[in-house]
Motif scaffolding. Structure first.
Motif, PDB file in Angstrom:
ATOM      1  N   UNK A 180     -41.502 -14.204  17.015  1.00 29.62           N
ATOM      2  CA  UNK A 180     -42.953 -14.283  16.836  1.00 29.62           C
ATOM      3  C   UNK A 180     -43.307 -14.846  15.468  1.00 29.62           C
ATOM      4  N   UNK A 181     -42.339 -14.898  14.564  1.00 32.74           N
ATOM      5  CA  UNK A 181     -42.558 -15.465  13.237  1.00 32.74           C
ATOM      6  C   UNK A 181     -42.300 -16.974  13.293  1.00 32.74           C
ATOM      7  N   UNK A 182     -43.267 -17.802  12.935  1.00 37.53           N
ATOM      8  CA  UNK A 182     -43.093 -19.243  13.093  1.00 37.53           C
ATOM      9  C   UNK A 182     -42.256 -19.911  12.009  1.00 37.53           C
ATOM     10  N   UNK A 183     -42.170 -19.314  10.820  1.00 34.22           N
ATOM     11  CA  UNK A 183     -41.478 -19.961   9.710  1.00 34.22           C
ATOM     12  C   UNK A 183     -40.017 -19.567   9.604  1.00 34.22           C
ATOM     13  N   UNK A 184     -39.345 -20.123   8.586  1.00 30.35           N
ATOM     14  CA  UNK A 184     -37.932 -19.845   8.352  1.00 30.35           C
ATOM     15  C   UNK A 184     -37.781 -18.840   7.215  1.00 30.35           C
TER      16      UNK A 184
END
Length: 239
Positions: free
Chosen positions: A11-15
């Motif tokens: 659910x987290x879009x970033x790295x």
């Protein structure tokens, strides 16, 4: 040409390490795909971010349509299965399936379960042969070698095989069962643990997982480049 299907589930879009509240599982898939492309830029890669764009949940219409023989399906049934057909077609075409997913509350995220439910399809990825009782299921994706790379991230520690918390991990076992059921049996698993602990524990786990990803890419690509055996060449020449 080898074809990869890359699924990100978090659910987290970033790295992680680059974005606030970034995803560790996305970091692993990004590393895998980057390393793969560095050596085999000619290979095809299909990408789906199902964490941000989850597949539809199956419902009554989907079940009725899926279990109706194709020649008897009404137009609305074909429309109901259109999304599933696209996802199944992507999976059938794959040589290497790369799944990056976190462990949420001891199991897989809802988006990944929705994808599994869309691709486990009678007549498409599994067949039922009543003459083969007590196990009537025929995995249709066993027609050729396919690899699945499962890259996971866990907040806690000890959720891997043999760990103190392994009995509470229903992510990889569930996913492996579903993939085996449709015929994908060459499974590779790498995990990051300790996100909740942080510090040196997490850093060491991330470093080890990235090292394992690099080694796995090299191993899989070496296998693809291995020349066919003499017996296989003779068989091909005879066709």
């Amino acid at each position: 040409m080898t074809h990869l299907l890359h699924l990100d589930v978090s659910a987290r879009p970033g790295l992680a390490g680059k974005d606030e509240h970034g995803s560790h599982s996305r970091t692993l898939t990004h590393r895998f795909i980057s390393q793969w492309r560095a050596q085999r830029a000619q290979d095809g890669i299909t990408y789906r971010d199902i964490g941000q764009n989850p597949p539809s949940f199956i419902n009554h219409d989907w079940i009725a349509s899926s279990f109706t023989p194709d020649e008897r399906r009404a137009p609305w049934m074909q429309e109901t299965l259109a999304e599933s057909d696209r996802l199944v077609d992507e999976l059938i075409a794959v040589d290497v399936l790369v799944i990056g997913t976190p462990l949420y509350n001891f199991g897989m995220p809802a988006a990944l379960k929705a994808w599994i439910d869309q691709v486990v399809r009678p007549g498409r990825t599994v067949e039922v042969d009543e003459t083969k009782l007590p196990d009537p299921y025929v995995p249709l994706l066993a027609d050729r070698p396919r690899h699945a790379v499962i890259l996971t991230a866990r907040g806690g520690i000890g959720f891997g095989p043999g760990g103190e918390m392994a009995h509470m991990n229903h992510l990889e076992p569930n996913l492996v069962t579903a993939l085996n059921f449709i015929g994908i049996t060459r499974i590779h698993q790498i995990a990051i643990e300790g996100q909740e602990t942080g510090g040196d524990v997490l850093a060491a786990s991330v470093a080890e997982a990235l090292h394992q990803v690099d080694a796995l890419v090299a191993e899989l690509q070496a296998g693809l480049e291995t020349p066919p055996s003499r017996a296989h060449r003779r068989q091909a020449e005879a066709v």
